[in-house]
Design a protein around this motif. Structure first.
Motif, PDB file in Angstrom:
ATOM      1  N   LEU B  91       0.837  -1.206   0.000  1.00 52.23           N
ATOM      2  CA  LEU B  91       0.000   0.000   0.000  1.00 52.23           C
ATOM      3  C   LEU B  91       0.869   1.252   0.000  1.00 52.23           C
ATOM      4  N   ILE B  92       1.916   1.273   0.841  1.00 53.95           N
ATOM      5  CA  ILE B  92       2.807   2.444   0.878  1.00 53.95           C
ATOM      6  C   ILE B  92       3.417   2.668  -0.506  1.00 53.95           C
ATOM      7  N   ALA B  93       3.929   1.607  -1.102  1.00 56.31           N
ATOM      8  CA  ALA B  93       4.550   1.724  -2.426  1.00 56.31           C
ATOM      9  C   ALA B  93       3.539   2.247  -3.447  1.00 56.31           C
ATOM     10  N   PHE B  94       2.332   1.698  -3.430  1.00 54.80           N
ATOM     11  CA  PHE B  94       1.293   2.099  -4.385  1.00 54.80           C
ATOM     12  C   PHE B  94       0.903   3.563  -4.195  1.00 54.80           C
ATOM     13  N   VAL B  95       0.735   3.973  -2.928  1.00 55.28           N
ATOM     14  CA  VAL B  95       0.293   5.344  -2.653  1.00 55.28           C
ATOM     15  C   VAL B  95       1.343   6.333  -3.161  1.00 55.28           C
ATOM     16  N   VAL B  96       2.601   6.076  -2.851  1.00 55.43           N
ATOM     17  CA  VAL B  96       3.668   6.973  -3.298  1.00 55.43           C
ATOM     18  C   VAL B  96       3.702   7.017  -4.824  1.00 55.43           C
ATOM     19  N   PHE B  97       3.627   5.835  -5.437  1.00 59.87           N
ATOM     20  CA  PHE B  97       3.714   5.747  -6.898  1.00 59.87           C
ATOM     21  C   PHE B  97       2.541   6.462  -7.573  1.00 59.87           C
ATOM     22  N   PHE B  98       1.321   6.137  -7.161  1.00 60.23           N
ATOM     23  CA  PHE B  98       0.164   6.697  -7.864  1.00 60.23           C
ATOM     24  C   PHE B  98      -0.085   8.155  -7.509  1.00 60.23           C
ATOM     25  N   ALA B  99       0.428   8.625  -6.350  1.00 62.86           N
ATOM     26  CA  ALA B  99       0.311  10.044  -6.019  1.00 62.86           C
ATOM     27  C   ALA B  99       0.943  10.876  -7.134  1.00 62.86           C
ATOM     28  N   ALA B 100       2.061  10.390  -7.667  1.00 66.04           N
ATOM     29  CA  ALA B 100       2.735  11.116  -8.746  1.00 66.04           C
ATOM     30  C   ALA B 100       1.846  11.190  -9.982  1.00 66.04           C
ATOM     31  N   TYR B 101       1.149  10.100 -10.302  1.00 68.18           N
ATOM     32  CA  TYR B 101       0.288  10.083 -11.484  1.00 68.18           C
ATOM     33  C   TYR B 101      -0.952  10.946 -11.279  1.00 68.18           C
ATOM     34  N   PHE B 102      -1.572  10.814 -10.109  1.00 67.96           N
ATOM     35  CA  PHE B 102      -2.747  11.642  -9.823  1.00 67.96           C
ATOM     36  C   PHE B 102      -2.359  13.110  -9.811  1.00 67.96           C
ATOM     37  N   ALA B 103      -1.153  13.417  -9.303  1.00 63.98           N
ATOM     38  CA  ALA B 103      -0.710  14.809  -9.257  1.00 63.98           C
ATOM     39  C   ALA B 103      -0.647  15.396 -10.664  1.00 63.98           C
ATOM     40  N   GLU B 104      -0.194  14.600 -11.625  1.00 62.55           N
ATOM     41  CA  GLU B 104      -0.124  15.093 -12.997  1.00 62.55           C
ATOM     42  C   GLU B 104      -1.510  15.345 -13.570  1.00 62.55           C
ATOM     43  N   ILE B 105      -2.468  14.508 -13.185  1.00 57.18           N
ATOM     44  CA  ILE B 105      -3.843  14.712 -13.669  1.00 57.18           C
ATOM     45  C   ILE B 105      -4.419  15.990 -13.070  1.00 57.18           C
ATOM     46  N   VAL B 106      -4.214  16.176 -11.755  1.00 57.44           N
ATOM     47  CA  VAL B 106      -4.726  17.376 -11.100  1.00 57.44           C
ATOM     48  C   VAL B 106      -4.043  18.607 -11.696  1.00 57.44           C
ATOM     49  N   ARG B 107      -2.737  18.507 -11.930  1.00 53.39           N
ATOM     50  CA  ARG B 107      -2.007  19.635 -12.503  1.00 53.39           C
ATOM     51  C   ARG B 107      -2.536  19.988 -13.896  1.00 53.39           C
ATOM     52  N   SER B 108      -2.729  18.970 -14.727  1.00 55.32           N
ATOM     53  CA  SER B 108      -3.201  19.285 -16.083  1.00 55.32           C
ATOM     54  C   SER B 108      -4.640  19.797 -16.023  1.00 55.32           C
ATOM     55  N   GLY B 109      -5.392  19.372 -14.990  1.00 56.34           N
ATOM     56  CA  GLY B 109      -6.728  19.931 -14.787  1.00 56.34           C
ATOM     57  C   GLY B 109      -6.639  21.413 -14.482  1.00 56.34           C
ATOM     58  N   GLN B 139     -13.365  24.367 -11.572  1.00 55.47           N
ATOM     59  CA  GLN B 139     -13.400  24.122 -13.027  1.00 55.47           C
ATOM     60  C   GLN B 139     -12.460  22.986 -13.404  1.00 55.47           C
ATOM     61  N   ALA B 140     -11.304  22.961 -12.709  1.00 51.31           N
ATOM     62  CA  ALA B 140     -10.323  21.923 -13.005  1.00 51.31           C
ATOM     63  C   ALA B 140     -10.897  20.546 -12.696  1.00 51.31           C
ATOM     64  N   LEU B 141     -11.631  20.448 -11.593  1.00 50.58           N
ATOM     65  CA  LEU B 141     -12.184  19.164 -11.174  1.00 50.58           C
ATOM     66  C   LEU B 141     -13.102  18.598 -12.250  1.00 50.58           C
ATOM     67  N   ARG B 142     -13.937  19.479 -12.797  1.00 46.01           N
ATOM     68  CA  ARG B 142     -14.836  19.033 -13.877  1.00 46.01           C
ATOM     69  C   ARG B 142     -14.035  18.512 -15.070  1.00 46.01           C
ATOM     70  N   ASN B 143     -12.978  19.259 -15.402  1.00 47.24           N
ATOM     71  CA  ASN B 143     -12.186  18.883 -16.573  1.00 47.24           C
ATOM     72  C   ASN B 143     -11.433  17.575 -16.381  1.00 47.24           C
ATOM     73  N   MET B 144     -11.035  17.311 -15.126  1.00 42.72           N
ATOM     74  CA  MET B 144     -10.150  16.157 -14.944  1.00 42.72           C
ATOM     75  C   MET B 144     -10.886  14.907 -14.493  1.00 42.72           C
TER      76      MET B 144
END
Lengths: 237, 212
Positions: B91-109, B139-144
């Protein structure tokens, strides 16, 4: 934390040989799979936009199946299930082949990634507002001209980040093939760790491989994305 | 082919599936929370915030999940001095790993919101954090949202990687039954079908949200 580093360990045999073999396998596998996936992906992306309903259905079914089954499960299907479904003599021939894990990995990675690339192409095209099409048609452009002069230049720029990350994904996804016995770089690191308990050194070697490869692609793509960005959206500063 | 072998072992298999869902669920919740902070850090005008967030994201995104899992399986006992249950380590490994991916989605949003919106918000006298919270993020939330749902599907697919370290998620349960009953064809096809149905539902949802 109590850990003594022993970096020269990586340069000792057989560790160094494993690392080199792993790097070579990772690069070879991903480049080959990437080539196949790109050709197949564009092909499927194209038939998904075709006028024939049957072709569109085939394209969509392909994408949905290969995108929605996890890659690891697909690799297992190709490795454990596929040979059993072959006729007896074919199965024997398959098992006698050299490098079955590598071929299996190549098939699995290519078909999986092709679905993702096809999807990027579709979503890139469909992200374009309808107004762009209507405006282009109203100026008297034909459908082909609309795609060539209006849609493709726009879609291409929208798709760059997605396609770029797709190129990187295949490098990273190739790590999964260690489960079916391909000696790629993550598997090599795991082996070294298992023999020496030097996890930090071993995994650093693997991480470095991925990071150097992806860093060069990311830098190139970042430059490309910046050069082709569409004005009016918040861009990188 | 004889699919009765599925029926005979359905309880064991469903237990594994529940474990996969658990792992995916906790990963999504925890990594999404971390991701929001990192994403705001990524678009911050301060270098001292922007650079570390960028390094975190790029470091993780350039490594395969399976290697990150190996890293954490080596590092967690070394740092904590004890072996955590494998579910927690994964779980720790997954959370750290996917936080990076989710962060990119939120950023592009965030970045998909036109820059004139930020300028307009700032010009009405809102502070930077107010304009982020009140104007950009909604607005970002809707987009992402479609991308978020797609990423959730990827997290669920990613749970299969826990197989590698022997956690009893769905794929591992499947392989155990396949070995014991010597019926790999039926079992792996069944597993593929289950993943297909679940992930197909997820991608359809993403498509529906995209169209809305």
């Amino acid at each position: 934390m109590n850990y003594e580093f022993d970096w020269p360990l990586l340069l000792e045999e057989p560790n160094w040989g494993w690392v080199i073999e792993g790097v070579a396998n990772t690069i070879q596998l991903s480049l080959m799979a990437w080539g196949f996936a790109l050709v197949l992906g564009v092909l499927i992306g194209a038939i998904r936009m075709s006028k024939s309903r049957l072709l569109r259905f085939i394209g969509t079914t392909y994408v949905e199946i290969f995108r929605n089954i996890p890659l690891l499960v697909q690799l297992f299907l190709w490795f454990f299930v596929f040979p059993l479904l072959l006729p007896d003599d074919l199965m024997r021939a398959w098992n006698r082949l050299d490098g079955v894990p590598f071929f299996t990995a190549l098939i699995g990675l290519s078909l999986f990634t092709a679905a993702r690339i096809a999807e990027q192409i579709r979503s890139g095209i469909s992200s374009i507002p309808k107004g762009q099409f209507l405006a282009a048609y109203s100026t008297g452009l034909t459908e082909v001209q609309t795609f060539r002069h209006v849609i493709i230049p726009y879609a291409f720029r929208v798709m760059i980040p997605a396609i770029a990350s797709e190129f990187l994904t295949i490098f990273k996804n190739s790590a999964l093939t260690l489960t079916i016995g391909v000696a790629e770089v993550t598997g090599a690191a795991k082996t070294i760790e298992a023999y020496t308990f030097r996890g930090i050194e071993a995994y650093s070697a693997a991480s470095l491989t991925y990071m150097l490869t992806t860093a060069s692609v990311v830098i190139f793509m970042g430059w490309l994305e910046h050069a082709l960005r569409i004005p009016g959206l918040i861009g990188k500063r | 082919m004889d699919f009765s072998v599925i029926n005979d072992n359905i309880e064991f298999l469903m237990l594994g599936l529940m474990r996969s869902f658990q792992l995916a669920f906790f990963t999504i919740i925890l990594s999404l929370i971390i991701a929001c902070f990192i994403a705001i850090g990524r678009v911050s005008s301060r270098r001292s915030i922007r650079y570390p967030s960028a390094i975190f994201v790029n470091l993780l995104r350039s490594n395969p999940l399976i290697l990150i899992v190996f890293w954490f399986f080596f590092l967690v006992p070394l740092i904590t001095g004890k072996t955590l249950p494998e579910f927690h380590t994964v779980l720790i490994a997954f959370v750290v790993f996917f936080a990076a991916y989710f962060a990119e989605i939120v950023r592009s949003g965030i970045q998909s919101v036109g820059s004139s919106q930020v300028k307009a918000a700032l010009s009405t006298g809102l502070t930077y954090s107010q304009s982020m919270r009140l104007i950009v993020l909604p607005q970002a939330l809707r987009n992402m949202l479609p991308a978020l749902v797609t990423e959730c599907v990827i997290v669920f697919q990613g749970t299969t990687i826990a197989y590698v370290i022997g956690m009893r998620e769905f794929l591992h349960s499947t392989s155990l039954v396949a070995e014991r009953t010597v019926r790999p064809v039926e079992l792996y096809l069944f597993a593929a079908f289950v993943y297909l149905v679940i992930c197909f539902a997820g991608t359809r949802l993403a498509l529906f949200l995209e169209k809305k």
